[in-house]
Design an enzyme around this catalytic site. Structure first.
Site, short mmCIF file in Angstrom:
data_model
loop_
_atom_site.label_atom_id
_atom_site.label_comp_id
_atom_site.label_asym_id
_atom_site.label_seq_id
_atom_site.Cartn_x
_atom_site.Cartn_y
_atom_site.Cartn_z
N SER A 66 -62.49 -23.07 -34.46
CA SER A 66 -63.71 -22.77 -33.70
C SER A 66 -64.74 -23.88 -33.86
O SER A 66 -64.74 -24.64 -34.83
CB SER A 66 -64.32 -21.45 -34.18
OG SER A 66 -63.43 -20.38 -34.03
N GLN A 67 -65.66 -23.93 -32.90
CA GLN A 67 -66.78 -24.87 -32.96
C GLN A 67 -67.63 -24.54 -34.20
O GLN A 67 -67.91 -23.36 -34.46
CB GLN A 67 -67.61 -24.67 -31.68
CG GLN A 67 -68.81 -25.56 -31.58
CD GLN A 67 -69.64 -25.27 -30.33
OE1 GLN A 67 -69.21 -24.54 -29.44
NE2 GLN A 67 -70.81 -25.85 -30.28
#
Ligand code: SAH
Length: 216
Positions: A66-67
């Protein structure tokens, strides 16, 4: 510090953390965890040079790490206190689990893709992180290990999984992105009594989908 980490990486992380703070995450425990964890070691070698960009990247099996902003945002919403029992659905690269461990949680993490489950089980202990790993379908949670203080889903859920709500203790919190594959709304759901749940919305995100069953 891991031998594969360096002062240069540390400097890049400091800038990443500053960017995440500016985007609105102010919980210092979360920011400190991101400043400390060598994200580049959680990534495929072909993307390592981008490890401290605030973006999601492929990790194999069609999945992503994920970011960092999203990891920080979800973790801040979860508001973990030391020694709380946290269930994570979607182990993936293990990065989110490492953040939860850094802020003092006891972490139970489930992954449905066997390839990722096996990989992360080797990597995290090498870096000094020791969650309890499970291979299975996160829609079902871990009934025999609950109830949990906090539950975090790191894939986009088409609806809120009922079994997971029932594995929260009263006062417990579930953070989950809910919606179709294109985009989801981040929900913070608090179990305020045996029967009642309170829902808050926290903006729009894009995750890989939460899928049923397991992949061998
Ligand atoms: N937390 C991860 C994010 C990985 S992306 C990280 O920090 O890197 C989401 C992950 O959820 C993928 O690895 C995907 O395989 C997994 N996933 C999707 N549906 C799932 C389910 N029902 N049960 C468990 N894991 C699931």
């Amino acid at each position: 510090m891991d031998a594969r980490d360096s002062l240069r990486h540390k400097g890049l992380r400091k800038r990443l953390v500053e960017g995440i703070r500016i985007k609105g995450v102010r919980d210092q425990r979360v920011l400190d965890a991101i400043a400390k964890i060598p994200r580049h070691l959680f990534m495929d070698s072909s993307f390592i040079q981008f490890a401290y960009k605030d973006q999601a990247f492929p990790i194999g099996a069609g999945q992503t790490i994920s970011q960092p902003f999203t990891v920080a945002f979800q973790t801040q919403l979860l508001d973990v206190q030391p020694n709380e029992k946290v269930l994570e659905v979607g182990t993936g690269s293990g990065y989110q689990a490492a953040v939860l461990l850094e802020i003092g949680a006891t972490v139970f993490t489930i992954e449905r893709q066997r390839e990722l489950f096996l990989k992360v089980q080797q990597l995290l202990p090498e870096l000094g992180y020791h969650p309890k790993f499970f291979y299975g379908d996160g829609y079902k949670g871990l009934p025999t290990y609950g109830p949990f203080d906090k539950i975090i889903i790191t894939a986009g859920a088409p609806y809120v999984p009922e079994d997971l709500l029932l594995q929260l203790r009263v006062g417990g919190v579930l953070v989950v992105p809910v919606g179709p594959t294109e985009k989801q709304i981040m929900y913070k759901i608090t179990r305020i009594s045996e029967e009642e749940f309170e829902r808050e919305k926290h903006g729009t995100f894009v995750f890989v989908p939460m899928l049923k069953g397991t992949v061998n």
